[in-house]
Design a protein around this motif. Structure first.
Motif, mmCIF file in Angstrom:
data_model
loop_
_atom_site.group_PDB
_atom_site.id
_atom_site.type_symbol
_atom_site.label_atom_id
_atom_site.label_comp_id
_atom_site.label_asym_id
_atom_site.label_seq_id
_atom_site.Cartn_x
_atom_site.Cartn_y
_atom_site.Cartn_z
ATOM 1 N N ARG A 284 0.835 -1.212 0.000
ATOM 2 C CA ARG A 284 0.000 0.000 0.000
ATOM 3 C C ARG A 284 0.866 1.258 0.000
ATOM 4 N NH1 ARG A 284 -2.885 -3.205 3.715
ATOM 5 N NH2 ARG A 284 -1.919 -2.103 5.470
ATOM 6 N N ASN A 287 2.318 1.729 -3.337
ATOM 7 C CA ASN A 287 1.347 2.281 -4.279
ATOM 8 C C ASN A 287 1.135 3.770 -4.019
ATOM 9 O OD1 ASN A 287 0.948 -0.185 -5.518
ATOM 10 N ND2 ASN A 287 -0.716 -0.788 -4.155
ATOM 11 N N GLN A 288 1.018 4.126 -2.696
ATOM 12 C CA GLN A 288 0.841 5.536 -2.360
ATOM 13 C C GLN A 288 2.050 6.352 -2.816
ATOM 14 O OE1 GLN A 288 -1.798 6.984 -1.215
ATOM 15 N NE2 GLN A 288 -0.864 9.017 -1.136
ATOM 16 N N THR A 291 1.952 6.765 -6.409
ATOM 17 C CA THR A 291 0.981 7.804 -6.788
ATOM 18 C C THR A 291 1.566 9.196 -6.564
ATOM 19 O OG1 THR A 291 -0.843 6.307 -6.223
ATOM 20 C CG2 THR A 291 -1.335 8.662 -6.383
ATOM 21 N N GLU A 292 2.159 9.377 -5.353
ATOM 22 C CA GLU A 292 2.726 10.686 -5.048
ATOM 23 C C GLU A 292 3.878 11.026 -5.992
ATOM 24 O OE1 GLU A 292 3.783 10.480 -0.994
ATOM 25 O OE2 GLU A 292 1.721 10.520 -0.238
ATOM 26 N N GLY A 294 4.132 9.915 -8.948
ATOM 27 C CA GLY A 294 3.517 10.223 -10.229
ATOM 28 C C GLY A 294 3.042 11.666 -10.278
ATOM 29 N N GLU A 295 2.377 12.083 -9.150
ATOM 30 C CA GLU A 295 1.924 13.473 -9.092
ATOM 31 C C GLU A 295 3.124 14.426 -9.115
ATOM 32 O OE1 GLU A 295 -0.372 13.656 -5.561
ATOM 33 O OE2 GLU A 295 -2.063 12.491 -6.369
#
Length: 544
Positions: A284, A287-288, A291-292, A294-295
């Motif tokens: 998790r 993945n977080q 995501t971060e 990616g942002e």
């Protein structure tokens, strides 16, 4: 020593208990009798084989040589021969003894027991059954060639004997020709019956010799095959017994380790569950983080885009600054021109004031003229009043006109004075405004110069900014690429990895306990294969 006496007397016989072998394959008198009956081997076959002894003795050397020439052509059969304690000449001697023994035996239990020993010796040498049985095919070719010659000779001998009998009876050559069906008698349509019977008997006798030899070889091959089957069965029985015994021992030996493994497995299962939880948390967090990142990557890409735009704007600002410097320079030139024009205006204003003073002097003179004209008009009226007749009218008109002219002149002079005063005031204001403008132009000139200096500094700064923005854009692009591989630096992942490492240490400790138990099980279980490997080795290897 006769060749047949050396048959089956090789060095491997010391490892062979023939009596036990014969008992295992059930080769007693009854069994031998049944086998003979089954293939049709009887006393007549024994007699025929005895008659073949001379043929076999005479051809034993040639047959043995041809036999080994044949089988030595193949790599597989050569490998078997190389394992034999005997060399090829000794093997050929054994082969010759075997060939002669086919026609000199009693064909009893002792004979077939010797055949069993020979078959077992081949099996001990690890000769495949296909090789052993295949050798008989080589034998058939070598033996039947000789038997074919013998049978043909027997037919010829039978014919010659029949001809001699015919001659003794007085038939002569005519009887032989007649026997062949060439006598000219229309009733004779074939061989003479006694001649045909003689030929058939000779051929049949030769074939029966072949059949007798094939029957004894078949019995020989049966016994040899039994020794292979016995060996296979014995190995299977020993393997089954050994495996049953080892299985029981293994069951007893592994019972304790298995219980330990069970307990260790429960511990490992619990710790594995903990690892699973940590791993899920790590997933998790990963993945977080992804995501971060990616942002962040998107933001950096946006920064890169903005940097590109800023770079473009910097270039545009650089161009505008350059244009501003050029425009300021032009403005400075214009201000200098305006300053020059202001000086001219100031000078013109001074000239205008001087001219105004001159106009004032003229106006004073004109005012004086007007006063005088008025006086003249008044005098003219007086004179007109004094005059009589036509002169009086004329003088009155002139007096009126002069008075009117004088009044108009005064009015015009008053207007001119007002205008001159306005001009004077405007000139004064113009002079004041011009002076103020000159001061402002001086200030503006100074500021334009300062602006030019600032614009030149800005131009240099913008130029440097544009250059650095290129570096920033390139660095931002590189940072965007680097961020894509920066997941391993996330703090949450690092913390979770630490938890996983701690749990892994616990699993490692439990695994060491499990490994120790497994080692004990492995040593016990290895006996299952080690004993099999030892017992499965060919006898010729075990005795070396």
């Amino acid at each position: 020593m006769d060749p047949e006496q050396t048959f089956g007397e090789g060095g491997l016989n010391q490892f062979l208990a023939v009596d036990n072998l014969v008992d295992r394959i059930g080769l007693d008198d009854d069994e031998i009798a049944w086998r003979k009956q089954f293939v049709g081997f009887d006393e007549e076959d024994e007699a025929r084989l005895e008659d073949l002894e001379t043929l076999l003795r005479e051809n034993q050397d040639e047959i043995a040589d041809d036999f080994y020439d044949k089988i030595l052509q193949y790599k597989q059969t050569r490998a078997v021969i190389n394992r034999s304690p005997k060399d090829v000449p000794a093997l050929k001697q054994t082969q010759r003894a075997y060939l002669v023994s086919l026609s000199t035996g009693d064909y009893d239990q002792s004979f077939f027991a010797n055949r069993a020993r020979v078959g077992k010796l081949h099996e001990i040498l690890d000769m495949p059954l296909k090789h052993y049985v295949g050798q008989y095919g080589v034998y058939y070719t070598l033996l039947l060639d000789r038997l074919n010659e013998r049978a043909q000779q027997q037919v010829v001998d039978a014919i010659e004997e029949w001809v001699e009998e015919q001659e003794s009876e007085g038939s002569g050559i005519g009887g032989f020709v007649s026997a062949l069906g060439f006598g000219g008698d229309d009733d004779d349509d074939g061989l003479e019956e006694s001649f045909e019977e003689t030929v058939r008997d000779a051929v049949d006798d030769g074939m029966m010799d072949v059949l007798s030899l094939l029957r004894i070889i078949n019995l020989d091959m049966q016994i040899a095959t039994d020794t292979y089957v016995d060996s296979y069965a014995k190995r299977l029985e020993d393997s089954i017994e050994r495996r049953q015994r080892l299985a029981q021992e293994v069951e007893e030996d592994v019972q304790g380790p298995i219980e330990e493994l069970h307990n260790a497995s429960e511990v490992i299962a619990g710790r594995a569950q903990t690892i699973s939880s940590h791993t899920n948390a790590q997933a998790r967090n990963t993945n977080q983080a992804a995501t971060e990142l990616g942002e962040l990557s998107a933001a950096i890409e946006e920064v890169a885009s903005v940097a590109d735009e800023v770079h473009s704007e910097s270039e545009r600002a650089e161009q505008l600054t350059a244009d501003g410097v050029e425009a300021a320079d032009d403005a400075l030139d214009e201000l200098e021109a305006i300053e020059d024009a202001t000086e001219d205006v100031t000078k013109s204003a001074a000239d205008l004031e001087s001219r105004t003073e001159e106009i004032d002097a003229v106006l004073e003179r004109l005012d004086d003229v007007a006063e005088r004209t008025t006086v003249l008009a008044k005098n003219a009226k007086i004179e007109a009043s004094r005059s009589e007749g036509a002169n009086a009218g004329t003088m009155g008109v002139i007096a009126n006109e002069v008075e009117s002219f004088a009044e108009q002149t005064k009015r015009d002079l008053a207007a001119i004075e007002d205008a001159v005063e306005g001009v004077r005031k405007d000139a004064m204001k113009t002079v004041e405004t011009t002076e103020e403008t000159a001061e402002r132009i001086d200030d503006g000139t100074d500021r334009v110069r300062e602006t030019m200096d600032s614009l030149e500094e800005i131009h240099g700064a913008v130029d440097q900014t544009a250059s650095k923005m290129e570096d920033i854009a390139a660095a931002t692009d590189q940072q965007a690429r680097n961020v894509e591989t920066a997941a391993t630096t996330v703090e949450d992942i690092s913390q979770t990895a630490t938890q996983v490492a701690d749990a892994t240490e616990s699993v490692a400790a439990a695994s060491e306990e499990q490994t120790a138990s497994l080692q004990s099980v492995g040593e016990t279980v290895s006996r299952l294969t080690d004993e099999d490997d030892e017992d499965d080795r060919p006898v010729y290897e075990q005795v070396q």
